[in-house]
Design a protein around this motif. Sequence first.
Motif, PDB file in Angstrom:
ATOM      1  N   SER A  43      10.382  -2.105  63.247  1.00  0.00           N
ATOM      2  CA  SER A  43      10.891  -3.408  62.440  1.00  0.00           C
ATOM      3  C   SER A  43      11.791  -2.983  61.241  1.00  0.00           C
ATOM      4  O   SER A  43      11.641  -1.614  60.671  1.00  0.00           O
ATOM      5  CB  SER A  43       9.739  -4.205  61.687  1.00  0.00           C
ATOM      6  OG  SER A  43      10.311  -5.365  61.066  1.00  0.00           O
ATOM      7  N   PRO A  44      13.044  -3.445  60.944  1.00  0.00           N
ATOM      8  CA  PRO A  44      13.865  -3.232  60.112  1.00  0.00           C
ATOM      9  C   PRO A  44      13.523  -3.677  58.550  1.00  0.00           C
ATOM     10  O   PRO A  44      14.131  -2.917  57.588  1.00  0.00           O
ATOM     11  CB  PRO A  44      15.186  -3.817  60.482  1.00  0.00           C
ATOM     12  CG  PRO A  44      14.777  -5.110  61.012  1.00  0.00           C
ATOM     13  CD  PRO A  44      13.502  -4.894  61.537  1.00  0.00           C
ATOM     14  N   LEU A  45      12.446  -4.063  58.237  1.00  0.00           N
ATOM     15  CA  LEU A  45      12.168  -4.636  56.903  1.00  0.00           C
ATOM     16  C   LEU A  45      10.859  -4.529  56.569  1.00  0.00           C
ATOM     17  O   LEU A  45      10.050  -5.100  57.218  1.00  0.00           O
ATOM     18  CB  LEU A  45      12.801  -6.125  56.901  1.00  0.00           C
ATOM     19  CG  LEU A  45      13.099  -6.674  55.358  1.00  0.00           C
ATOM     20  CD1 LEU A  45      14.261  -5.973  54.507  1.00  0.00           C
ATOM     21  CD2 LEU A  45      13.552  -8.069  55.390  1.00  0.00           C
ATOM     22  N   ALA A 100      16.402  -6.783  67.691  1.00  0.00           N
ATOM     23  CA  ALA A 100      17.024  -5.915  68.377  1.00  0.00           C
ATOM     24  C   ALA A 100      18.448  -5.787  68.550  1.00  0.00           C
ATOM     25  O   ALA A 100      19.042  -5.082  69.062  1.00  0.00           O
ATOM     26  CB  ALA A 100      16.306  -6.075  69.794  1.00  0.00           C
ATOM     27  N   HIS A 101      19.067  -6.900  68.192  1.00  0.00           N
ATOM     28  CA  HIS A 101      20.440  -7.044  68.235  1.00  0.00           C
ATOM     29  C   HIS A 101      21.160  -5.580  67.195  1.00  0.00           C
ATOM     30  O   HIS A 101      22.375  -5.235  67.405  1.00  0.00           O
ATOM     31  CB  HIS A 101      20.996  -8.135  67.550  1.00  0.00           C
ATOM     32  CG  HIS A 101      20.835  -8.240  66.057  1.00  0.00           C
ATOM     33  ND1 HIS A 101      19.679  -9.254  65.822  1.00  0.00           N
ATOM     34  CD2 HIS A 101      21.417  -8.124  64.976  1.00  0.00           C
ATOM     35  CE1 HIS A 101      19.453  -9.353  64.464  1.00  0.00           C
ATOM     36  NE2 HIS A 101      20.625  -8.527  64.025  1.00  0.00           N
ATOM     37  N   HIS A 129      26.252  -7.840  65.154  1.00  0.00           N
ATOM     38  CA  HIS A 129      26.115  -7.662  63.613  1.00  0.00           C
ATOM     39  C   HIS A 129      25.151  -7.088  63.264  1.00  0.00           C
ATOM     40  O   HIS A 129      24.107  -6.681  63.958  1.00  0.00           O
ATOM     41  CB  HIS A 129      26.261  -9.029  63.368  1.00  0.00           C
ATOM     42  CG  HIS A 129      24.931  -9.918  63.186  1.00  0.00           C
ATOM     43  ND1 HIS A 129      24.235  -9.962  64.558  1.00  0.00           N
ATOM     44  CD2 HIS A 129      24.091 -10.357  62.288  1.00  0.00           C
ATOM     45  CE1 HIS A 129      23.130 -10.646  64.231  1.00  0.00           C
ATOM     46  NE2 HIS A 129      23.309 -11.045  62.917  1.00  0.00           N
ATOM     47  N   ASN A 130      24.952  -6.599  61.962  1.00  0.00           N
ATOM     48  CA  ASN A 130      23.887  -5.723  61.342  1.00  0.00           C
ATOM     49  C   ASN A 130      23.510  -4.499  62.065  1.00  0.00           C
ATOM     50  O   ASN A 130      22.515  -4.007  62.163  1.00  0.00           O
ATOM     51  CB  ASN A 130      22.671  -6.816  61.184  1.00  0.00           C
ATOM     52  CG  ASN A 130      23.053  -7.751  60.395  1.00  0.00           C
ATOM     53  OD1 ASN A 130      23.726  -7.928  59.531  1.00  0.00           O
ATOM     54  ND2 ASN A 130      21.869  -8.845  60.348  1.00  0.00           N
ATOM     55  N   PHE A 131      24.669  -3.864  62.763  1.00  0.00           N
ATOM     56  CA  PHE A 131      24.280  -2.782  63.489  1.00  0.00           C
ATOM     57  C   PHE A 131      23.512  -1.684  62.562  1.00  0.00           C
ATOM     58  O   PHE A 131      24.111  -1.327  61.601  1.00  0.00           O
ATOM     59  CB  PHE A 131      25.585  -2.179  63.992  1.00  0.00           C
ATOM     60  CG  PHE A 131      25.637  -0.770  64.720  1.00  0.00           C
ATOM     61  CD1 PHE A 131      24.690  -0.502  65.698  1.00  0.00           C
ATOM     62  CD2 PHE A 131      26.334   0.270  64.067  1.00  0.00           C
ATOM     63  CE1 PHE A 131      24.933   0.711  66.259  1.00  0.00           C
ATOM     64  CE2 PHE A 131      26.372   1.370  64.663  1.00  0.00           C
ATOM     65  CZ  PHE A 131      25.329   1.726  65.773  1.00  0.00           C
ATOM     66  N   ARG A 132      22.579  -1.399  63.275  1.00  0.00           N
ATOM     67  CA  ARG A 132      21.706  -0.125  62.448  1.00  0.00           C
ATOM     68  C   ARG A 132      21.909   1.346  63.370  1.00  0.00           C
ATOM     69  O   ARG A 132      21.220   1.294  64.580  1.00  0.00           O
ATOM     70  CB  ARG A 132      20.303  -0.411  62.482  1.00  0.00           C
ATOM     71  CG  ARG A 132      20.136  -1.706  61.512  1.00  0.00           C
ATOM     72  CD  ARG A 132      20.170  -1.276  60.081  1.00  0.00           C
ATOM     73  NE  ARG A 132      18.904  -0.302  59.717  1.00  0.00           N
ATOM     74  CZ  ARG A 132      17.716  -0.738  59.097  1.00  0.00           C
ATOM     75  NH1 ARG A 132      17.520  -2.254  58.992  1.00  0.00           N
ATOM     76  NH2 ARG A 132      16.832  -0.137  59.154  1.00  0.00           N
ATOM     77  N   THR A 164      25.856   6.365  60.555  1.00  0.00           N
ATOM     78  CA  THR A 164      26.304   6.052  61.983  1.00  0.00           C
ATOM     79  C   THR A 164      26.839   7.253  62.492  1.00  0.00           C
ATOM     80  O   THR A 164      26.746   7.769  63.625  1.00  0.00           O
ATOM     81  CB  THR A 164      27.504   5.097  61.979  1.00  0.00           C
ATOM     82  OG1 THR A 164      26.876   3.921  61.363  1.00  0.00           O
ATOM     83  CG2 THR A 164      27.923   4.650  63.227  1.00  0.00           C
ATOM     84  N   LEU A 165      27.616   8.082  61.654  1.00  0.00           N
ATOM     85  CA  LEU A 165      28.398   9.274  62.130  1.00  0.00           C
ATOM     86  C   LEU A 165      27.573  10.457  62.341  1.00  0.00           C
ATOM     87  O   LEU A 165      27.172  11.099  63.638  1.00  0.00           O
ATOM     88  CB  LEU A 165      29.144   9.839  60.880  1.00  0.00           C
ATOM     89  CG  LEU A 165      29.938  11.294  61.211  1.00  0.00           C
ATOM     90  CD1 LEU A 165      30.730  11.270  62.323  1.00  0.00           C
ATOM     91  CD2 LEU A 165      30.474  11.771  59.952  1.00  0.00           C
TER      92      LEU A 165
END
Length: 651
Positions: free
Chosen positions: A60-62, A136-137, A144-147, A387-388
């Motif tokens: 979970s992201p939060l 999951a997006h 959007h909100n790419f992690r 991301t890199l």
Amino acid sequence: MLDSLERTFGFRAFRPGQEATVSAVLSGRSVAAIFPTGSGKSLCYQLPAVLLPHLTLVVSPLLALMQDQLAFLAARGIPAASIDSTQSREQVQATMARAKSGELKILMISVERLKNERFRHFIGQVPISLLVVDEAHCISEWGHNFRPDYLKLPDYQKQFGIPQVLLLTATATPAVIADMREKFAIAAADVITTGFYRANLNLQVEPVSGTARTARLVEWLGARAGQPSIVYVTQQKTAEELAAQLCGHGIPASAYHAGMDYADRERVQRRFMAGTLNCIVATIAFGMGIDKSDIRNVVHFDLPKSIENYSQEIGRAGRDGQPSDCLVLANRDSLSVLENFVYGDTPEREGIQCVLQEIASAREGQWELMLSSLSERSNIRPLPLKTLLVQLQLRGIIVPRHSYFAEYRFKTLVDVQELLGHFDGERRAFVEAILTTSPRARTWSTLDFAALYERHGAERGRVVRALEYLQERGWIELESQQMTEVYGVLDAGFDLDALCEALYRYFKRQEGSEIARIGAMLALFASDECLSRRLARYFGDERAPEHCGHCSVCRGQVARLPEPPALPTLAGQALRTRCGAFLDKYQAARGVPPSADCVTRFLCGIGMPFFTRLRARTLPGFAALERYSYEQVYAWIEWQLPAGDEGAHPS
């Protein structure tokens, strides 16, 4: 399944989409469930977790989302726990022991936890029935909100031998769904969507000039006095200013944004949830995990970042099924601000090259970094820098090992002799060595790990464990700073120039995708097609009515977005007149002139890591051209920089 639904959760029937999702999971298949915000996605993993034989691992992201769901599970007697950065080492070990023994049914973690080699080793020893990916997006580079760390999840599924996955999200376009399916090998029949159309939401797009927005907002909210409302803005300073203006017009409102103290944000959120405050002016920092069913109004004072963000934000209105109004005060005035957020996240070639050179020169196959320091050295913002790093992992260049705090400091809360009196023999000598080798400034002492090892042979791990023990006993107060991440270098012989170019092109593709997403949002708001219908179709839902009857288009009010005020031409203006002090200070600090991208970001007011050291915000010219488009400013700068300046003309 139905018996557990009622006995454990107290529900007699499923909501739309839940039964199909749970049935597919219990049949052993991987599933993607795309349900609107507030429609019961969590039950789709909670119920199978009770019935599956082994652990269900939830990413979970939060943290707030985890805590809410753990409280829900505890109330129903379901053994569940989380591992997060707020917990002590003992708490983490206790949770791991429960997972290993098979006592836990659900373990919740952030995706970043999987970067820790020791945690990966632990989880590899625990039988896992199901991997659940919430929001999951975030896994898709085209969403959007790419992690970035989400990109590693398919590899982790294979590494831990997890037989199936459940992906949960409220916002996924057909392209994102295809990306999710491909990454986790999910069959088309096992993508379950319940539709994006909300019959109780009145979607309104009202063209209004930037200067008239505040007056219109005051008028609009004034007619809805006392109704729970969220007003979304882009920038933190706008949230503060607008909340004050609303209060000045007799509409009690509070700002909410990431720049506020945690305690202040919590206080504002608690008041809103309790109904003692009915209007919040917020950036996108507010919303995820907010479970308030009676929000009657959602206003976008500034344009949202994308259609996905718009859908997610209006999805917080009317969860009780009652009619609710969603208003966009639309114009193009803030368009450059939205686009500048995107351009600011694209690293310069020089920044990517800086990171690659550090990896190439790492010794003994190990590379250590502190994200904040590397961010400043490379002038790459933290999120694109992450991301890199993930892209380098996916290309087999580096692999995460573990992380540690570089600096520890402590202050004693009891007399030193009293503290030492709790130990004897070798343990007393060890604690005394820690105290005597740590330089003290007034009340705080800083650990000198090198001196401890050199004089006493004390390993770092033992020292940290001892400090944590002293803190638990209440004898010292302990602080840790500067998280250091350790990576293994798998391939130090890469072609630096070719890899740098490939990575730069990757980020430019991402940039183009984000700018196109903003264009799609403007097209939605200016559309002469039913807004509810067009919004649903964007997410691949063809089931919405052709004419909803409760949007501004269906009411005959097609939005013609006013153009922003005309700006003076930049042609003929001298670059040095605009930002001479910045050009000189940058050259002096880094030994090379700034690139056209770098100067553009300065003049457009786009914060960059290196700008903090330069105190760029205090220099003449910062944000002087923020109302111009990035492309306009870049083109004007490019032809003025000397042709021989290295890095001055990135393509």
